[in-house]
Design a protein around this motif. Structure first.
Motif, PDB file in Angstrom:
ATOM      1  N   ILE A 283      43.955  42.256  46.575  1.00  0.00           N
ATOM      2  CA  ILE A 283      42.598  42.735  46.286  1.00  0.00           C
ATOM      3  C   ILE A 283      42.696  44.179  45.800  1.00  0.00           C
ATOM      4  O   ILE A 283      43.254  45.039  46.488  1.00  0.00           O
ATOM      5  N   LEU A 284      42.172  44.440  44.605  1.00  0.00           N
ATOM      6  CA  LEU A 284      42.165  45.791  44.046  1.00  0.00           C
ATOM      7  C   LEU A 284      40.742  46.329  44.125  1.00  0.00           C
ATOM      8  O   LEU A 284      39.809  45.719  43.599  1.00  0.00           O
ATOM      9  N   ILE A 285      40.596  47.462  44.810  1.00  0.00           N
ATOM     10  CA  ILE A 285      39.279  48.055  45.031  1.00  0.00           C
ATOM     11  C   ILE A 285      39.228  49.452  44.417  1.00  0.00           C
ATOM     12  O   ILE A 285      40.077  50.302  44.706  1.00  0.00           O
ATOM     13  N   HIS A 286      38.241  49.687  43.557  1.00  0.00           N
ATOM     14  CA  HIS A 286      38.000  51.020  42.996  1.00  0.00           C
ATOM     15  C   HIS A 286      36.806  51.638  43.722  1.00  0.00           C
ATOM     16  O   HIS A 286      35.763  50.989  43.868  1.00  0.00           O
ATOM     17  N   HIS A 287      36.968  52.880  44.135  1.00  0.00           N
ATOM     18  CA  HIS A 287      35.896  53.518  44.901  1.00  0.00           C
ATOM     19  C   HIS A 287      35.847  55.015  44.622  1.00  0.00           C
ATOM     20  O   HIS A 287      36.737  55.584  43.986  1.00  0.00           O
TER      21      HIS A 287
END
Length: 332
Positions: A283-287
């Protein structure tokens, strides 16, 4: 450094016909390329990246003269690709993705000598160019083996040899390392860099962001038929320096879980990929938050009984740029 390929205000509209009741035909327009402009400098590796259906393949086919633009101009080494299609095409050597461009029942040597003759070389010149190309590509010891017995990487080298036989100034490589094992892909990338060092101009498309980052001097990202970004890989990554990334490896992924992650405040994008070699998911999460984001993420993963095997905090990558601009991963 001069510009060897010039794309100016290029558009491509397809007329789609659909049969309706009582044998009537309804015609609708589909704008595959809306208004694209960019130039490729002589001697550079220029990347053209885009998700499926973005218009990338249409642009490539127009550069090669396989499709005519609805509007705009394409100049290849000073030649108008529409007005002088054959002359413009002679300036390009190409490998097209999914195209079996060599004959598997012939040997590597026979393939290259055959294509040399099609390009107008004499028998002597064709043999000399073939020998040189087989040596350059590191397949001289397999030159008299039929291509059908080659590995995927070896077949791709023969296809590249075919593209290089005419000694064209521009090389178009459409997904050149697709399906190759890591070592074969690395070898092909080394060859691509050597071509640049020889002064060739290379137009590259790829689904591997690390490859684009490593090889390309500049990259254009196309989406929905328009160029939405064009710069060097470093400048593209710098443009999203305010975005942080988390990569989490888990044992399973549920659609509802991803939706809940997306709703967390300050999270911009959530993408998941299945890692077939591990049987896990990434899972790749940008924040936009470096301090308080982890706990809400962990709470949701725990809620869905998801087991975490690895968490990495990443610097902005070209993949992050692509997801930020298009909302999807390149391989989707």
């Amino acid at each position: 450094m001069g510009e060897i390929v010039q794309i100016k205000n290029v558009k491509k509209t397809f007329i789609v016909k659909k049969k309706k009741f009582f044998k009537t035909i309804e015609k609708t327009e589909f704008k595959a390329v809306k208004d694209v402009s960019f130039n490729i400098k002589k001697g550079e590796i220029f990347g053209l990246l885009g998700p499926n259906g973005a218009g990338k393949t249409t642009v490539i086919k127009m550069i090669m003269g396989l499709l005519r633009p609805t509007d705009g101009t394409i100049m290849v080494n000073g030649i108008d690709s529409e007005k002088e299609q054959i002359k413009a095409l002679s300036q390009i050597g190409s490998i097209l993705a999914g195209d079996r461009s060599v004959y598997w029942k012939l040997t590597a040597r026979e393939n290259l000598e055959y294509f040399a003759s099609l390009y107008g070389f004499s028998s002597k010149e064709g043999k000399e160019r073939t020998e040189k190309m087989l040596t350059k590509l590191g397949i001289i010891d397999k030159a008299d083996m039929t291509v059908e017995k080659f590995s995927t990487g070896m077949k791709q080298k023969v296809a590249l040899g075919k593209a290089l036989i005419p000694d064209a100034p521009i090389i178009l490589l459409d997904e050149p390392t697709l399906g190759l094992d890591p070592q074969s892909a690395l070898n092909l990338r080394d060859i691509i860099l050597s071509l640049k060092n020889e002064g060739k101009t290379i137009l590259l498309t790829t689904h591997y962001m690390e490859e684009a980052d490593f090889l390309c001097d500049r990259i254009a990202i196309i989406d929905n038929g328009e160029i939405i970004a064009l710069d060097t890989p470093d400048n593209l990554k710098e443009s999203i320096s305010d975005i942080s990334s988390l990569k989490i490896e888990v044992d399973n992924v549920k659609e509802e879980m991803l939706k809940e992650l997306q709703l967390i405040n300050l999270i911009e994008n959530v993408n998941s990929t299945y890692l077939s070699n591990k049987g896990t998911y990434e899972i790749l999460i940008h924040h936009n938050d470096d301090t308080d984001i982890i706990q809400p993420i962990l709470n949701i993963l725990n809620k869905f009984n998801t087991s975490i095997s690895n968490i990495n905090v990443l610097k902005p990558s070209l993949e992050d740029v692509f997801i930020k601009l298009t909302g999807k991963a390149l391989r989707e």
